[in-house]
Scaffold this motif. Structure first.
Motif: not given
Length: 519
Positions: A160-165, A167-171, A176-182, A318-322
């Motif tokens: 995710w860092s390399a593909y989406l740029g 920094g971490d799972e929280v920010t 990340i969620s949008a990519a999983y939905l894709k 999912i709403l809490r952490g994606g």
């Protein structure tokens, strides 16, 4: 044809380390049968521990429907060794009983033969049992004995860092969620490739059709009903489906929309389920009369997931952490493996899910979700039909399945070569080289191989023969990553945890039920 992902593959070839650390977990269901091949009437063996709290071995719908669960790991071989150990321990613990090697159940005369799973006297245990009673009332107990394999998959943060740029799972949770939905949207559009290759239920015991209306063009033997070109009756309208859910039109365009649609289904009354009633002869028979009693009742070939906290609903997590991972749910039990799935399949699913996250995936309207489902149904009912065609997109023209499948494999092979840089051999590319042939030769698919054997020997005979041989093999096998002491410890600990949960209940079940969706 398929989306052009050349630029994404060029990027991945320059950043192969981004895929280091993919995590996978397996869940395999299997019916216990007696030595004659009939459904086991016994309770879940106490020696295996508490089904309410055991982390590795539990039950799904029925007392006889085992479920094996591995933790998420980064090493495929270790994951499969863990799953194999679970099977070894279970086989050594169930006496003369065996594990049915197919997704579709063995001969079951009627619903009353199926004993609903029990989880003890705690409120949460009673709720789990009531949910299953509701499933029985809504869909029938025999249908709920259908078994499958779930494949839990997550990308590492490095990807995710390399593909989406991010920094971490929280920010980066929204990106990340949008990519999983894709990924999920592409899975709906192209995931039929999994039942085409690995569907392993082209036939059923005739008992499964008792009192069931179907328009499927079955052919029959004395004990078997089959579709000449079928791949996965488990995924057909005859199998694990719900007409009440079919009109929901769930989309996967945003987290908020998806969660909103699921929650709406949990509050939307169903005339069909209202007619069943909440009680029968003084006994509660379903949690509520909504389309979904709880979120897990949603039948889908793939689900967005996040590990839940104590007493947290999946949607709240999912709403809490994606979205944290996806759960692939369209794998039939592999009858060619003693543990229901093999490494070859896992490597293919890895490749396909990586492709799904890289390929463009336009937003989906509810109408397209229904359209993709029709594509899936074509494959599961007649996927091996000569010169079979399939279309891509609502307005797409029918194109040869063979050409679309082989075009997809061109991309998968490029991804395989990237992943094989981390391997000591060409395991991923070997999978591509083997399975691309199945588009020219449908008889190479699991369903094609199985149906030929069923016709010669009979479905029940093949099932019992495989069950016996796998029992013998597992009985003679040695543990690889776990020990007998590990299983004894987990069994005792799970029983202790169940007793603690039961002792901590401080409200009547009726009140607990109201707090958890009951009417």
């Amino acid at each position: 044809m398929i989306p052009n992902i050349s630029s994404a593959l060029n990027w991945l070839e320059s950043n192969p380390e981004a895929l280091n650390g993919i995590r996978r977990g397996l869940e395999r269901e299997s019916l216990r049968i007696d030595k004659e091949g009939n459904l086991a009437k016994t309770c879940h063996p106490q020696i295996l521990g508490s089904t309410l709290t055991h982390p590795w071995i539990t039950t799904d719908f029925a007392e006889s429907l085992l479920e094996f669960i591995t933790p998420a790991q980064t090493n495929i071989k270790e994951t499969f060794a863990f799953l194999n150990d679970l099977h070894i321990n279970t086989i050594k613990s169930i006496g003369d009983e065996q594990l049915w090697p197919f997704s579709m159940p063995c001969f079951i005369a009627n619903d009353e033969e199926v004993r609903i799973a029990e989880y003890g006297s705690s409120n949460i245990g009673k709720l789990k049992a009531l949910y299953r009673e509701g499933l029985k009332q809504r869909y029938g107990a025999v249908m709920q004995t259908i078994a499958g394999v779930h494949y839990n998959f997550s990308f590492p943060m490095s990807f995710w860092s390399a593909y989406l740029g991010v920094g971490d799972e929280v920010t980066g949770k929204n990106e990340i969620s949008a990519a999983y939905l894709k990924l999920i949207r592409n899975y709906y559009r192209f995931g039929w490739v999994i039942p085409y290759l690995f569907g392993a239920s082209p036939a059923i015991c005739r008992s499964f059709l008792n009192n069931k209306l179907t328009k499927l063009p079955f052919e029959f033997t004395d004990s078997m009903a089959y579709l000449p070109y079928g791949t996965s009756l488990r995924l057909s309208d005859l199998g694990y489906t719900s007409s009440a859910q079919s009109a929901l039109g769930l989309t996967y365009n945003s987290v908020d929309t998806y969660i909103g649609q699921v929650r709406h289904a949990m509050t939307l009354k169903s005339e069909e389920f209202q007619a069943i009633g909440l009680e029968k002869e003084g006994k509660r028979i379903q949690i509520n009369s909504n389309i979904l009693q709880i979120e897990n009742e949603l039948y889908a070939p793939i689900r967005p997931k996040r590990v839940t906290l104590t007493n947290e609903r999946p949607s709240d997590a999912i709403l809490r952490g994606g979205i944290q991972y996806v759960e692939v749910r369209s794998l039939d039990i592999n009858p060619f493996s003693p543990i229901g799935i093999n490494e070859e399949q896992a490597r293919f699913v890895d490749l396909f899910l990586i492709w799904c996250v890289l390929a463009d995936a336009p937003m989906m309207r509810s109408e397209e979700i229904q359209y993709t489902k029709r594509n899936w149904q074509k494959i599961v009912v007649e996927g091996r039909k000569p010169e079979q065609t399939i279309s891509v997109g609502c307005e797409g023209q029918e194109q040869p399945l063979r050409l679309i499948g082989k075009s997809l494999f061109v991309d998968l092979t490029r991804i395989a070569r990237i992943l094989d840089r981390q391997e000591t051999d060409n395991s991923y590319e070997d999978v591509c080289n083997k399975w691309i042939k199945a588009f020219d030769e449908p008889e190479l698919t699991y369903s094609g191989q199985l149906l030929e054997r069923f016709k010669k020997e009979g479905l029940s005979q093949v099932g019992l023969s495989l069950a016996k041989s796998y029992k013998e093999a597992l009985n003679q096998s040695s543990y690889q990553v776990l020990t007998k002491d590990d299983f004894v410890e987990q069994s005792q600990l799970s029983i202790k945890k169940q007793k603690e949960i039961e002792a901590q209940d401080n409200i009547p079940f009726a009140e607990f039920l109201k707090q958890n969706g009951g009417e």
